[in-house]
Scaffold this active site. Structure first.
Site, PDB file in Angstrom:
ATOM      1  N   ASP A 153      35.484  30.353  34.289  1.00 32.46           N
ATOM      2  CA  ASP A 153      36.658  29.565  34.660  1.00 32.46           C
ATOM      3  C   ASP A 153      36.484  28.084  34.378  1.00 32.46           C
ATOM      4  OD1 ASP A 153      38.610  31.326  35.290  1.00 32.46           O
ATOM      5  OD2 ASP A 153      38.587  31.010  37.446  1.00 32.46           O
ATOM      6  N   ASP A 459      38.996  38.825  48.664  1.00 33.47           N
ATOM      7  CA  ASP A 459      38.256  40.081  48.614  1.00 33.47           C
ATOM      8  C   ASP A 459      38.542  40.959  49.831  1.00 33.47           C
ATOM      9  OD1 ASP A 459      37.017  38.278  50.304  1.00 33.47           O
ATOM     10  OD2 ASP A 459      35.152  38.186  49.187  1.00 33.47           O
TER      11      ASP A 459
END
Length: 749
Positions: A153, A459
């Protein structure tokens, strides 16, 4: 005891219930009764005018304080009940990999896609990232069935260069691992372990060590330089994709298939065997488009991998979590391919372990209670949480599909090969289109498909949504740790990390997916309670602050808030305190901790509860009023030499000025001043002993808070190193604590 099944001899895994469950349940019931007696005391001894406090203003403040303590104790009791959900039914798993091998030929095993995510080469060094990648490529599994994807990223050419170097080194490293059964398969971890404990003088070892050292030097020299030399750039066409690069937040998609069987001349090791597919991805980013951090990266990987390899099993790991066991894939398949239960399982979660933890774990980074106790308790109800790394997923479940029996034997069906009729250039072009900033607009990605957006703990939210779709999950802690990563090495890193987790958990509680309400009828009641227990982390801050401040301040005024030792009401308070402390100590030691480690864990529970969780709560309240969200922070994976030395000596690292430290230091000093004030009264006053002998619990509580805060006092006044608390924190906290004590004590005048 072992849970027997009708086809026990054929099962690929075994489930064992924890010993001592009955004793724990009996103790829990007795503790609950004691908690009820504590409530009874509070409700039957509410201060009345003229009683104990002399009426008037003291009565007014005493009543409200009493009710405040009752509210805190009610919350502690409810929170304790929620915590029991994941302690009531602990189970442990065992796999039978030999049965898996006997039952399925190598050609019948499913393909596995492996996702590795990195976000910043400055705090996640490329050499560390590629050690993780190499460890995963070396799994004891058919190489042609493995595909490793690195999501960068930061779109760093340094990371891309390191990955190219790793792809060349892999041609020697993977055969070496197979020939000598290397464990762990991370070169850095392996060489460090070998050099520490063994003397390897073989020619093969010397050669592979020399190749690694040369690669490491090239990568680290390039990293220090901050750019890839033009000579190196000219060796690979992939660097041309950086020609349109503007910044980390403004660039086109950069995608390169580095290793693939369609280019056999480049994708075979020195023994002539195919290497795993290796792909680099930096998805498109533009300043005007939110990229959703790691969740967005994961969803891009899901789409890209569906075109290139499309494996039915997906493993995701953080870039620092290298493989410590080459058999983890086969362990996971023992659950996912079990004939009776496998089709119900959406993901297999492995523990997140760390290789830089010291014996007494000063920052409680092992999360021993969570990892070694509560996750096994969640597994008892088929619902361990997804913790964002070290997890094997069923692709369909991760992509939002509901559970149905049609998934029975699904992993045995032949898998489609997307690459037969296209070349790699066409495959790269097709894949790039799936990672544009606008691709997810007007789709269900991030809402009902893939990793869920809009939450700091994407998550846990994603795992919850998978459970709400009817899927089950499994927690497996193998005898040999499956993964090792890097834990925080400073107090600020640990507190900031927990602040983000607590803020995200509270977001789940306030979302439409709230397990306490939306989960009703969709997941097991114990799972509802367990999820709610974590979701309420931030809310515990108020009760912990109440108990850290109020009893000590009222101690200064000689006002008792707890029963005296000669009262029968003292018994339930003592039983709750001593009983729960003894239980937590026994639990901690039985699961591998030390007594000093337990004490450090207690300290971190206090520090998190009064700082990280408090600011997490404030963040969520601010968000309700439209203020900005908390910024996403990446935990640093490297540390300075002096910080490392103090960490090895288990000296608490402060160093930076932070509002988190201001709160902790103020609370520590407030309790110190209160205790010193009482000691002064005991020494100088003739009749004060009679006043304070009925306040033993308050004195003990204040003394405990002073004792556990010794590292803060050292950081404020005794230490001279760079890791001490800044002088600005010392001044602010001293003024705040002294002012509070003086002003509160003046109220009685």
């Amino acid at each position: 005891m072992v849970v027997k099944r009708s086809d026990d001899e054929e099962s690929l895994f075994e489930t064992t219930k924890s010993r001592g469950s009955f004793l724990h349940r009996v103790f829990s019931v007795s503790l609950f009764v004691a908690i009820c007696f504590v409530y009874a005391y509070r409700l039957t001894h509410i201060p009345t005018g003229g009683e104990n406090h002399g009426g008037g203003e003291d009565y007014y403040y005493g009543t409200w304080t009493w009710l405040g303590l009752l509210a805190a104790e009610l919350w502690f009791g409810l929170y304790w009940v929620l915590a029991q959900a994941f302690r009531w039914n602990l189970v442990f798993r065992k796999t039978f990999k030999n049965r898996l091998s006997q039952r399925y030929e190598e050609s019948k095993l499913p393909k596995v896609d492996i996702f590795v995510c990195t976000a910043d080469p400055d705090i996640e060094p490329p050499i560390m990232v590629i050690n993780t990648v190499l460890s995963l490529m070396a799994y004891d599994y058919p190489s042609e069935k493995l595909s490793v994807y690195l999501s960068d990223d930061a779109a760093s050419e340094l990371t891309f260069y390191a990955l190219l170097e790793a792809s060349l080194f892999a041609k020697h490293w993977l055969p070496f691992c197979k020939k000598f059964n290397v464990q762990p398969t991370s070169p850095a971890a392996y060489f460090n372990n070998i050099l520490l404990h063994h003397n390897h003088a073989t020619k093969e070892f010397a050669n592979i060590k020399k190749l690694y050292d040369e690669m490491k030097k090239r990568i680290e020299d390039t990293t220090k330089l901050g750019r890839v030399a033009s000579e190196e750039r000219s060796k690979h066409s992939g660097f041309s994709q950086w020609d349109s690069y503007s910044s980390r937040r403004d660039h086109d998609t950069i995608l390169q298939i580095i290793l693939h069987k369609k280019e056999p001349h480049n994708s075979k090791d020195e023994d002539g065997n195919y290497l795993p597919t290796l792909v680099y991805l930096a998805r498109e980013k533009r300043p005007q488009h939110h990229h959703n951090f790691k969740a967005g990266a994961m969803n891009s990987l899901l789409r890209v991998s569906s075109v290139i390899s499309n494996a039915k099993i997906v493993l995701n790991v953080d870039c620092d979590m290298y493989s410590n066991s080459s058999e983890s894939v086969r362990d996971a398949l023992c659950f996912l391919m079990d004939e009776e239960k496998g089709h119900e399982i959406a993901f297999v979660q492995f523990p997140q372990n760390f290789d830089n933890i010291l014996k007494h774990d000063i920052y409680s980074s092992t999360l021993l209670t969570l990892i070694d106790v509560e996750m096994h308790g969640a597994d008892g109800y088929d619902g361990p949480l997804y913790i964002g790394t070290c997890c094997f997923h069923r692709r369909d479940a991760l992509c939002g599909m509901k559970f149905s029996n049609r998934y029975k034997n699904d992993l045995l069906r032949s898998e489609r090969d997307n690459c037969i009729e296209v070349n790699l250039n066409e495959l790269e072009v097709k894949s790039k289109a799936l990672t544009s900033c606008t691709y997810e607009e007007n789709t269900l990605w991030g809402k009902e498909m893939g990793v869920i957006y809009g939450c700091l703990v994407e998550d846990v939210m994603t795992g919850l949504c998978i459970h709400l779709q009817g899927w089950k999950s499994v927690y497996y802690s193998p005898p040999r740790k499956a993964f090792y990563g890097v834990a925080p090495t400073t107090l600020l890193q640990a507190l900031v990390q927990h602040k983000r987790w607590a803020a995200g958990e509270l977001q789940i509680l306030l979302s439409k997916h709230c397990p306490a309400f939306y989960g009703h009828g969709r997941i097991n009641l114990a799972l509802q309670m367990g999820y709610s227990y974590y979701n309420c982390w931030a809310l515990t801050s108020l009760s912990k602050l109440c108990y850290s401040i109020i009893p000590s301040l009222y101690l200064l005024r000689g006002i008792p808030l707890f029963p005296k030792m000669s009262s029968i009401w003292f018994i339930p308070f003592a039983y709750v305190i001593v009983g729960e402390s003894a239980r937590s100590l026994l639990e901690f030691v039985l699961f591998g901790g030390t007594i000093q480690g337990w004490w450090n864990d207690l300290r971190m529970v206090l520090y998190k509860g009064t700082s990280s969780y408090l600011f997490a709560l404030i963040d969520n309240i601010s968000k309700l009023f439209g203020l900005p969200d908390s910024p996403f922070t990446v935990t640093a994976k490297i540390m300075e030499e002096d910080v490392s030395e103090r960490y090895k000596k288990q000296v608490m690292e402060f160093g930076a000025a932070s509002p988190l430290f201001t709160v902790l230091a103020t609370l520590a000093l407030l309790n110190l001043f209160c205790l010193l004030g009482i000691l002064k009264e005991l020494v100088l006053s003739e009749d004060c002993f009679g006043t304070y002998k009925n306040m033993s619990l308050q004195i003990l509580l204040c003394g405990f808070l002073v004792l556990i805060n010794i590292p803060i006092y050292q950081g404020l006044f005794l230490r001279k190193d760079k890791g001490r608390l800044p002088s600005s924190i010392a001044v602010k906290s001293t003024v705040l604590a002294l002012s509070t004590c003086i002003l509160f004590n003046m109220l009685k005048d």
